[in-house]
Design a protein around this motif. Sequence first.
Motif, PDB file in Angstrom:
ATOM      1  N   VAL A 197       0.344  -4.132  -4.738  1.00 48.09           N
ATOM      2  CA  VAL A 197       0.517  -3.051  -5.514  1.00 48.09           C
ATOM      3  C   VAL A 197      -0.254  -2.736  -6.518  1.00 48.09           C
ATOM      4  CG1 VAL A 197       2.370  -1.480  -6.619  1.00 48.09           C
ATOM      5  CG2 VAL A 197       3.008  -2.896  -4.633  1.00 48.09           C
ATOM      6  N   ARG A 198      -0.567  -3.595  -7.345  1.00 39.41           N
ATOM      7  CA  ARG A 198      -1.295  -3.418  -8.667  1.00 39.41           C
ATOM      8  C   ARG A 198      -2.946  -3.276  -8.595  1.00 39.41           C
ATOM      9  NH1 ARG A 198       2.363  -1.055 -10.983  1.00 39.41           N
ATOM     10  NH2 ARG A 198       4.093  -2.117 -11.854  1.00 39.41           N
ATOM     11  N   THR A 199      -3.460  -3.974  -7.321  1.00 42.09           N
ATOM     12  CA  THR A 199      -4.816  -3.880  -6.904  1.00 42.09           C
ATOM     13  C   THR A 199      -5.196  -2.566  -6.170  1.00 42.09           C
ATOM     14  OG1 THR A 199      -4.287  -5.125  -4.867  1.00 42.09           O
ATOM     15  CG2 THR A 199      -5.292  -6.210  -6.813  1.00 42.09           C
ATOM     16  N   VAL A 200      -4.130  -2.089  -5.391  1.00 50.43           N
ATOM     17  CA  VAL A 200      -4.365  -0.826  -4.724  1.00 50.43           C
ATOM     18  C   VAL A 200      -4.058   0.486  -5.703  1.00 50.43           C
ATOM     19  CG1 VAL A 200      -3.655   0.639  -2.888  1.00 50.43           C
ATOM     20  CG2 VAL A 200      -3.618  -1.776  -2.537  1.00 50.43           C
ATOM     21  N   GLN A 201      -3.084   0.217  -6.662  1.00 48.39           N
ATOM     22  CA  GLN A 201      -2.696   1.376  -7.379  1.00 48.39           C
ATOM     23  C   GLN A 201      -3.915   2.098  -8.294  1.00 48.39           C
ATOM     24  OE1 GLN A 201       0.496   0.413 -10.001  1.00 48.39           O
ATOM     25  NE2 GLN A 201       1.238   2.664 -10.126  1.00 48.39           N
ATOM     26  N   PRO A 202      -4.608   1.122  -9.293  1.00 46.13           N
ATOM     27  CA  PRO A 202      -5.752   1.815  -9.822  1.00 46.13           C
ATOM     28  C   PRO A 202      -6.734   2.714  -8.841  1.00 46.13           C
ATOM     29  CG  PRO A 202      -5.096  -0.485 -10.531  1.00 46.13           C
ATOM     30  CD  PRO A 202      -4.652  -0.094  -9.163  1.00 46.13           C
ATOM     31  N   VAL A 203      -7.209   2.269  -7.653  1.00 46.40           N
ATOM     32  CA  VAL A 203      -7.988   2.768  -6.902  1.00 46.40           C
ATOM     33  C   VAL A 203      -7.220   4.235  -6.423  1.00 46.40           C
ATOM     34  CG1 VAL A 203      -9.214   2.424  -4.932  1.00 46.40           C
ATOM     35  CG2 VAL A 203      -8.688   0.450  -6.157  1.00 46.40           C
ATOM     36  N   LEU A 204      -6.248   4.433  -6.242  1.00 46.00           N
ATOM     37  CA  LEU A 204      -5.750   5.720  -5.728  1.00 46.00           C
ATOM     38  C   LEU A 204      -5.579   6.479  -7.027  1.00 46.00           C
ATOM     39  CD1 LEU A 204      -2.615   4.347  -3.487  1.00 46.00           C
ATOM     40  CD2 LEU A 204      -4.581   5.864  -2.831  1.00 46.00           C
ATOM     41  N   PRO A 229      12.374  11.139  -9.853  1.00 44.51           N
ATOM     42  CA  PRO A 229      13.148  10.558 -10.896  1.00 44.51           C
ATOM     43  C   PRO A 229      13.253   9.101 -10.811  1.00 44.51           C
ATOM     44  CG  PRO A 229      14.319  12.412  -9.905  1.00 44.51           C
ATOM     45  CD  PRO A 229      13.155  12.084  -8.920  1.00 44.51           C
ATOM     46  N   GLY A 230      13.188   8.340 -11.897  1.00 49.92           N
ATOM     47  CA  GLY A 230      13.378   6.973 -12.073  1.00 49.92           C
ATOM     48  C   GLY A 230      11.985   6.283 -11.832  1.00 49.92           C
ATOM     49  N   LYS A 231      10.736   7.203 -11.633  1.00 43.96           N
ATOM     50  CA  LYS A 231       9.658   6.436 -11.168  1.00 43.96           C
ATOM     51  C   LYS A 231       8.912   5.469 -12.164  1.00 43.96           C
ATOM     52  CE  LYS A 231       4.692   8.055 -10.272  1.00 43.96           C
ATOM     53  NZ  LYS A 231       3.809   9.207 -10.365  1.00 43.96           N
ATOM     54  N   ARG A 232       9.277   5.593 -13.221  1.00 43.16           N
ATOM     55  CA  ARG A 232       8.903   4.569 -14.287  1.00 43.16           C
ATOM     56  C   ARG A 232       9.749   3.396 -14.188  1.00 43.16           C
ATOM     57  NH1 ARG A 232       5.547   6.276 -18.820  1.00 43.16           N
ATOM     58  NH2 ARG A 232       5.434   8.382 -18.914  1.00 43.16           N
ATOM     59  N   ILE A 233      10.725   3.343 -13.912  1.00 45.23           N
ATOM     60  CA  ILE A 233      11.764   2.403 -13.724  1.00 45.23           C
ATOM     61  C   ILE A 233      11.291   1.634 -12.281  1.00 45.23           C
ATOM     62  CG2 ILE A 233      14.178   1.414 -13.239  1.00 45.23           C
ATOM     63  CD1 ILE A 233      15.067   3.750 -14.689  1.00 45.23           C
ATOM     64  N   VAL A 234      10.920   2.231 -11.062  1.00 46.40           N
ATOM     65  CA  VAL A 234      10.503   1.521  -9.984  1.00 46.40           C
ATOM     66  C   VAL A 234       9.079   0.840 -10.193  1.00 46.40           C
ATOM     67  CG1 VAL A 234       9.764   2.069  -7.695  1.00 46.40           C
ATOM     68  CG2 VAL A 234      11.806   3.339  -8.787  1.00 46.40           C
ATOM     69  N   ASP A 235       8.429   1.644 -10.921  1.00 47.03           N
ATOM     70  CA  ASP A 235       6.788   1.054 -11.296  1.00 47.03           C
ATOM     71  C   ASP A 235       7.118  -0.318 -12.092  1.00 47.03           C
ATOM     72  OD1 ASP A 235       4.220   1.037 -11.359  1.00 47.03           O
ATOM     73  OD2 ASP A 235       4.165   2.233 -13.174  1.00 47.03           O
ATOM     74  N   GLY A 236       8.057  -0.355 -13.204  1.00 42.26           N
ATOM     75  CA  GLY A 236       8.342  -1.559 -13.742  1.00 42.26           C
ATOM     76  C   GLY A 236       9.080  -2.621 -13.078  1.00 42.26           C
ATOM     77  N   THR A 265       0.849  -1.196  -0.159  1.00 38.92           N
ATOM     78  CA  THR A 265      -0.289  -0.161   0.110  1.00 38.92           C
ATOM     79  C   THR A 265       0.916   1.404   0.179  1.00 38.92           C
ATOM     80  OG1 THR A 265      -1.725  -1.083   1.130  1.00 38.92           O
ATOM     81  CG2 THR A 265      -1.705   1.146   0.878  1.00 38.92           C
ATOM     82  N   ILE A 266       1.971   1.184   0.955  1.00 37.52           N
ATOM     83  CA  ILE A 266       2.942   2.407   0.888  1.00 37.52           C
ATOM     84  C   ILE A 266       3.651   2.457  -0.449  1.00 37.52           C
ATOM     85  CG2 ILE A 266       5.069   3.284   1.816  1.00 37.52           C
ATOM     86  CD1 ILE A 266       4.245   1.939   4.372  1.00 37.52           C
ATOM     87  N   ILE A 267       4.095   1.502  -1.275  1.00 39.48           N
ATOM     88  CA  ILE A 267       4.552   1.836  -2.366  1.00 39.48           C
ATOM     89  C   ILE A 267       3.335   2.027  -3.598  1.00 39.48           C
ATOM     90  CG2 ILE A 267       5.707   0.326  -4.491  1.00 39.48           C
ATOM     91  CD1 ILE A 267       6.938  -1.522  -2.361  1.00 39.48           C
ATOM     92  N   ALA A 268       2.489   1.581  -3.494  1.00 35.58           N
ATOM     93  CA  ALA A 268       1.345   2.160  -4.508  1.00 35.58           C
ATOM     94  C   ALA A 268       1.023   3.504  -4.245  1.00 35.58           C
ATOM     95  CB  ALA A 268      -0.005   1.282  -4.255  1.00 35.58           C
ATOM     96  N   TRP A 269       0.962   4.130  -2.840  1.00 42.02           N
ATOM     97  CA  TRP A 269       0.804   5.595  -2.660  1.00 42.02           C
ATOM     98  C   TRP A 269       1.928   6.160  -3.145  1.00 42.02           C
ATOM     99  CZ3 TRP A 269      -3.171   7.994  -0.017  1.00 42.02           C
ATOM    100  CH2 TRP A 269      -2.671   9.541   0.331  1.00 42.02           C
ATOM    101  N   VAL A 270       3.249   5.877  -2.974  1.00 45.58           N
ATOM    102  CA  VAL A 270       4.136   6.817  -3.408  1.00 45.58           C
ATOM    103  C   VAL A 270       4.083   6.649  -4.839  1.00 45.58           C
ATOM    104  CG1 VAL A 270       6.779   6.748  -3.665  1.00 45.58           C
ATOM    105  CG2 VAL A 270       5.640   6.224  -1.362  1.00 45.58           C
ATOM    106  N   LEU A 271       3.889   5.725  -5.485  1.00 42.52           N
ATOM    107  CA  LEU A 271       3.979   5.579  -7.196  1.00 42.52           C
ATOM    108  C   LEU A 271       2.781   6.543  -7.733  1.00 42.52           C
ATOM    109  CD1 LEU A 271       4.789   1.818  -7.974  1.00 42.52           C
ATOM    110  CD2 LEU A 271       6.078   3.803  -8.097  1.00 42.52           C
TER     111      LEU A 271
END
Length: 279
Positions: free
Chosen positions: A158-165, A96-103, A84-90
């Motif tokens: 991460v992938r279930t919480v991220q779209p809701v946020l 910088p490097g957000k796309r890399i971390v997301d991948g 949940t924390i990672i999804a919130w940050v993303l």
Amino acid sequence: MNILPVRKRKRRNIIPGFGLSLGYTMLYVSILVLLPLSMVFINTTTMNWSEFIETITDERVVASYKLSFGTALAAGILNVIFGTIIAWVLVRYPFPGKRIVDGLVDLPFALPTAVAGIALTTLYAPQGWVGQFFDFKIAFTPLGIIIALTFIGLPFVVRTVQPVLQNFNGEVEEASASLGANRLQTFIKVILPELIPAILTGFSLAFARALGEYGSVVFIAGNMPMKTEITPLIIMTKLEQYDYAGATAIATVMLVVSFLLLFIINMIQWVTNRKFLHS
């Protein structure tokens, strides 16, 4: 004058092809899900009741149950917190490097489980890059198993919480702030209720994946009977010994208990959704 009864017209479904689609869905689910699962129960019936009880209540098997369910539960809780924390940050912060971390979040999906197990063992072994800095053992202990299960289950949360946020309405947060709520109150009373269904879904997926995980765990666990031996390993051992009935008996217990736990989690999710809709 005779008045003939007017036949009620059968309501047609708005979406065409419902019957064909439903039939294809049921056939697909039956062949790929129901049929293989039914074979587990059918193979178990070759044992009599006393043999079945003796197999599933063996001291070594019971110890593996405790380890498998305990570590899967611990890993699921850790994934809920950090996922949940990672999804919130993303979603909320540009960096910088957000796309890399997301991948990189999806890396456990693509990485072969055996490779993940070897890599984690190399890191956390007593002489490993990370393990050498700790006075206690990480690899070949239940803690190492939890780390491996957390690694492979993180993307589910991460992938279930991220779209809701991403779809959350920012105006609701602004309204909460304008009414005098601080950030913590806004998160607990406004944001968290909408995240709970997604969090429960992510936990269910991560927990279910952790229960059946074999490749990434078998290396870092050490496979010591009564200590770090997981249930999937015992099932594989019995299959290698051609004890198919014993393997399916243990698998039946895992299947039934997993189904009950997931059913309870889904019921909690359903109740939560109902309360949210009526609030």
